[in-house]
Scaffold this motif. Structure first.
Motif, PDB file in Angstrom:
ATOM      1  N   UNK A  19      50.189  48.333  45.732  1.00  0.00           N
ATOM      2  CA  UNK A  19      50.024  47.340  44.772  1.00  0.00           C
ATOM      3  C   UNK A  19      51.546  46.673  44.436  1.00  0.00           C
ATOM      4  N   UNK A  20      52.106  45.206  44.938  1.00  0.00           N
ATOM      5  CA  UNK A  20      53.674  45.482  44.183  1.00  0.00           C
ATOM      6  C   UNK A  20      53.492  45.651  42.299  1.00  0.00           C
ATOM      7  N   UNK A  21      52.266  45.175  41.807  1.00  0.00           N
ATOM      8  CA  UNK A  21      52.455  45.042  40.595  1.00  0.00           C
ATOM      9  C   UNK A  21      52.248  47.205  39.903  1.00  0.00           C
ATOM     10  N   UNK A  22      52.270  47.203  40.523  1.00  0.00           N
ATOM     11  CA  UNK A  22      52.175  48.992  40.516  1.00  0.00           C
ATOM     12  C   UNK A  22      53.436  49.690  40.895  1.00  0.00           C
ATOM     13  N   UNK A  23      54.493  49.721  40.516  1.00  0.00           N
ATOM     14  CA  UNK A  23      55.464  50.304  40.734  1.00  0.00           C
ATOM     15  C   UNK A  23      56.714  51.155  40.449  1.00  0.00           C
ATOM     16  N   UNK A  24      57.488  51.291  40.502  1.00  0.00           N
ATOM     17  CA  UNK A  24      57.770  52.368  41.475  1.00  0.00           C
ATOM     18  C   UNK A  24      56.083  53.178  41.715  1.00  0.00           C
ATOM     19  N   UNK A  25      55.642  53.888  42.859  1.00  0.00           N
ATOM     20  CA  UNK A  25      54.483  54.177  42.815  1.00  0.00           C
ATOM     21  C   UNK A  25      54.667  55.643  42.617  1.00  0.00           C
ATOM     22  N   UNK A  26      55.700  56.259  42.717  1.00  0.00           N
ATOM     23  CA  UNK A  26      56.102  57.667  42.335  1.00  0.00           C
ATOM     24  C   UNK A  26      56.363  57.652  41.192  1.00  0.00           C
ATOM     25  N   UNK A  27      55.811  56.280  40.604  1.00  0.00           N
ATOM     26  CA  UNK A  27      55.429  57.055  38.933  1.00  0.00           C
ATOM     27  C   UNK A  27      54.260  57.443  38.607  1.00  0.00           C
ATOM     28  N   UNK A  77      58.765  44.536  29.554  1.00  0.00           N
ATOM     29  CA  UNK A  77      58.642  44.118  28.608  1.00  0.00           C
ATOM     30  C   UNK A  77      59.014  45.704  28.472  1.00  0.00           C
ATOM     31  N   UNK A  78      58.731  47.280  27.783  1.00  0.00           N
ATOM     32  CA  UNK A  78      58.771  48.210  28.674  1.00  0.00           C
ATOM     33  C   UNK A  78      57.668  49.457  29.001  1.00  0.00           C
ATOM     34  N   UNK A  79      57.185  48.554  29.935  1.00  0.00           N
ATOM     35  CA  UNK A  79      55.765  48.493  30.616  1.00  0.00           C
ATOM     36  C   UNK A  79      55.809  49.528  32.013  1.00  0.00           C
ATOM     37  N   UNK A  80      56.409  51.172  31.091  1.00  0.00           N
ATOM     38  CA  UNK A  80      56.580  51.269  32.857  1.00  0.00           C
ATOM     39  C   UNK A  80      56.164  51.667  33.299  1.00  0.00           C
ATOM     40  N   UNK A  81      56.038  51.587  34.725  1.00  0.00           N
ATOM     41  CA  UNK A  81      54.719  51.511  36.023  1.00  0.00           C
ATOM     42  C   UNK A  81      53.878  50.138  35.961  1.00  0.00           C
ATOM     43  N   UNK A  82      54.722  49.300  35.088  1.00  0.00           N
ATOM     44  CA  UNK A  82      53.803  47.726  36.103  1.00  0.00           C
ATOM     45  C   UNK A  82      55.643  47.234  36.340  1.00  0.00           C
ATOM     46  N   UNK A  83      55.144  46.032  37.154  1.00  0.00           N
ATOM     47  CA  UNK A  83      56.345  46.034  38.181  1.00  0.00           C
ATOM     48  C   UNK A  83      56.125  43.923  38.324  1.00  0.00           C
ATOM     49  N   UNK A  84      57.320  43.517  38.536  1.00  0.00           N
ATOM     50  CA  UNK A  84      57.874  42.457  39.077  1.00  0.00           C
ATOM     51  C   UNK A  84      58.542  42.329  39.880  1.00  0.00           C
ATOM     52  N   UNK A  85      58.106  41.775  41.021  1.00  0.00           N
ATOM     53  CA  UNK A  85      59.494  41.424  42.009  1.00  0.00           C
ATOM     54  C   UNK A  85      60.250  40.770  41.387  1.00  0.00           C
ATOM     55  N   UNK A 106      48.552  34.461  39.610  1.00  0.00           N
ATOM     56  CA  UNK A 106      47.699  35.035  39.153  1.00  0.00           C
ATOM     57  C   UNK A 106      46.868  35.826  41.066  1.00  0.00           C
ATOM     58  N   UNK A 107      46.529  35.070  41.501  1.00  0.00           N
ATOM     59  CA  UNK A 107      46.251  35.542  43.072  1.00  0.00           C
ATOM     60  C   UNK A 107      47.683  36.860  43.018  1.00  0.00           C
ATOM     61  N   UNK A 108      48.872  37.176  42.982  1.00  0.00           N
ATOM     62  CA  UNK A 108      49.867  38.047  43.778  1.00  0.00           C
ATOM     63  C   UNK A 108      50.221  38.519  42.139  1.00  0.00           C
ATOM     64  N   UNK A 109      49.626  38.678  41.460  1.00  0.00           N
ATOM     65  CA  UNK A 109      49.960  39.284  40.374  1.00  0.00           C
ATOM     66  C   UNK A 109      48.102  39.694  39.521  1.00  0.00           C
ATOM     67  N   UNK A 110      47.281  39.605  39.789  1.00  0.00           N
ATOM     68  CA  UNK A 110      46.063  39.923  39.280  1.00  0.00           C
ATOM     69  C   UNK A 110      46.298  41.251  37.703  1.00  0.00           C
ATOM     70  N   UNK A 111      46.447  41.354  38.248  1.00  0.00           N
ATOM     71  CA  UNK A 111      46.808  42.736  36.951  1.00  0.00           C
ATOM     72  C   UNK A 111      47.609  43.055  35.432  1.00  0.00           C
ATOM     73  N   UNK A 112      48.767  41.618  35.767  1.00  0.00           N
ATOM     74  CA  UNK A 112      49.860  41.245  35.164  1.00  0.00           C
ATOM     75  C   UNK A 112      48.930  40.062  34.286  1.00  0.00           C
ATOM     76  N   UNK A 113      48.260  38.791  35.355  1.00  0.00           N
ATOM     77  CA  UNK A 113      47.324  37.992  34.362  1.00  0.00           C
ATOM     78  C   UNK A 113      46.976  38.794  33.244  1.00  0.00           C
ATOM     79  N   UNK A 114      46.007  39.442  33.088  1.00  0.00           N
ATOM     80  CA  UNK A 114      44.860  39.812  32.771  1.00  0.00           C
ATOM     81  C   UNK A 114      45.389  40.383  31.313  1.00  0.00           C
ATOM     82  N   UNK A 115      46.280  41.413  31.660  1.00  0.00           N
ATOM     83  CA  UNK A 115      47.304  41.754  30.347  1.00  0.00           C
ATOM     84  C   UNK A 115      47.715  40.788  29.676  1.00  0.00           C
TER      85      UNK A 115
END
Ligand code: SF4
Ligand code: SF4
Length: 336
Positions: free
Chosen positions: A317-325, A243-251, A261-270
Motif C-alpha cells: 500500500x502507498x499508505x505503508x511506505x517506504x516498505x523497507x521500514x 506527523x511523526x508517524x514513520x512508516x505511514x505515508x501520503x503521496x 477514504x478508499x485510497x487511504x483506509x488506514x489513515x482515515x480510520x486512524x
C-alpha cells in the motif's frame, strides 16, 4: 467519516536518503547500512520543495539518514533550494563522514558557498555507539573555522561522551558501567525521543506497559497527530510522512486536498477512530489479534499492526511506505 486533509505545511524537512552507516537504537526512521544507497534526485527535490513552497512552509531543513554521505547530492539539493529562493534552516549530520580536516573543509566550504548556514550535529550516547566522538568534535571545529553555525543536538551529552576515549565507539553498556545502570533510562527523559521506528523497542523496554484496553481508552478515539505539520518530512520517494508517524505515508501529489477514504483506509480510520479503530479494522479485515496483552504506547501497537499487514498479511500500500521500514524490527507477530 471526516477526511484527513493536509492543506498547510508549517515546518519540515526533506529526507534525502534513508541509508546511514549507523543503526542507532532510537532512530525514528529505522535508518541503517542495510537500506539501499538511494539519494534524492534533482527532480524529486524540485517537486518536494515546490510542494512546500506552495503550501506556505515557513521553515525547511534537510535530514536523513545521513545527508552528507553524498556531498555532491546534497550540494545539488542546496543549489535547487537556492534557485527557488528557499532558505534551508539547517542540515542534519551525524559526522560519520569525517575523514580528515582537509577533506571536511573542502566539503563544508562548498556546501556553505551554496547556502548551508547551519549544521545540526547529532550528539548522544546512542550515536556514540556507532561513531567515535573525535569525528563529531572535528566537524564542530571545522564549522567554527568556516563560519558555519553549529546546532548541537544535544550539547548536554557532550561532557559525558567526551569523558570516554574519543577515538573509539562506546556501547551503552560502557556508559552504564560509568554512569550507573539507570543511565539508558535517564537518556530517554533528557532527549527528545519520538515514539516511532526503532525507539518503540527502547520505550517498550524502559517504560511501563498498559493493557490494550487502557491504551485504547487513553487514546481519545483519534490520532490528530496525523494532521500536525509542525515537524513533517517528505522523503526521496515523494512520500509525505504525516506527523511523526514513520512508516505511514501520503503521496505528495495527494496533499492539499481531503484524502479519499478508499485510497487511504488506514489513515482515515486512524485519524477518525485512533488505535482502537485500527485494531477493529484489522481484526475484521485480516483476522489480526495483538501479539501482546500490554504495550508501552499506542504507537507501539500501531507499528505492530503495520508490520503484521506488510509482513504477514502481504498488504502492499502507498499508505505503508517506504516498505523497507517494515523490513526490520523485533515485533513478535505470532498470528497468521
Ligand atoms: S538516528 Fe541518525 S545517525 Fe542514527 S541511524 Fe538514524 S539517521 Fe542514522
Ligand atoms: S497510533 Fe499510529 S497514527 Fe496514531 S500517532 Fe501513533 S503512529 Fe501515528
Amino acid at each position: 467519516m471526516q477526511k484527513l486533509a493536509v492543506t498547510f505545511l508549517m515546518s519540515g524537512g526533506l529526507i534525502t536518503n534513508y541509508y546511514c552507516v549507523s543503526r542507532c537504537r532510537h532512530c525514528l526512521y529505522r535508518c541503517s547500512p542495510q537500506w539501499p544507497k538511494d539519494y534524492i534526485s534533482p527532480e524529486v527535490t524540485c517537486s518536494n520543495l515546490e510542494t512546500m513552497k506552495k503550501m506556505q512552509c515557513q521553515s525547511i531543513h534537510i535530514g536523513g539518514g545521513e545527508p552528507l554521505l553524498n556531498p555532491e547530492g546534497l550540494l545539488r539539493v542546496l543549489e535547487i533550494a537556492n534557485d527557488m529562493g528557499l532558505h534551508i534552516e539547517y542540515v542534519e549530520t551525524n559526522s560519520a563522514w569525517f575523514k580528515n580536516y582537509e577533506s571536511a573543509r573542502a566539503i563544508l566550504r562548498s556546501l556553505a558557498d551554496n547556502g548551508l548556514s547551519t549544521l545540526l550535529i547529532s550528539i548522544s550516547p546512542f550515536h556514540n555507539e556507532h561513531i567515535p566522538f573525535y569525528k563529531v568534535k572535528s566537524v564542530i571545529k571545522t564549522c567554527r573555522e568556516l563560519g558555519i553555525a553549529v546546532f548541537p543536538w544535544i550539547s548536554a551529552f557532550f561532557p559525558e561522551i567526551d569523558a570516554l576515549d574519543d577515538r573509539k565507539k562506546h556501547s551503552l553498556e560502557e556508559y552504564k558501567a560509568l554512569y550507573g545502570v539507570d543511565y539508558e533510562n535517564s537518556i530517554l527523559h533528557r532527549y527528545w525521543v519520538s515514539a516511532g521506528g526503532r525507539a518503540l523497542e527502547l520505550l517498550a523496554e524502559h517504560y511501563p506497559s498498559h493493557p490494550v484496553a487502557t491504551i485504547i481508552e487513553h487514546s481519545n478515539g483519534c490520532c490528530p497527530e496525523l494532521a500536525n505539520t509542525s515537524h513533517f518530512h517528505i522523503d526521496l520517494y515523494g512520500n509525505y510522512i504525516p506527523g511523526l508517524c514513520a512508516g505511514l505515508a501520503i503521496r505528495r501529489e495527494d496533499l492539499d486536498a481531503p484524502l479519499d477514504e478508499t485510497e487511504y483506509p488506514l489513515l482515515t480510520v486512524l485519524y477518525n477512530h485512533g488505535i482502537g479503530g485500527l485494531l477493529d479494522y484489522v481484526r475484521d479485515h485480516y483476522n489480526y489479534t495483538p501479539a501482546k496483552t500490554a504495550y508501552a504506547h499506542k504507537c507501539e501497537l500501531c507499528a505492530e499492526i503495520r508490520f503484521f499487514l506488510v509482513n504477514k498479511a502481504g498488504v502492499t500500500s502507498h499508505e505503508l511506505q517506504p516498505v523497507r521500514h517494515y523490513g526490520e524490527g523485533k515485533f513478535e507477530i505470532t498470528n497468521k
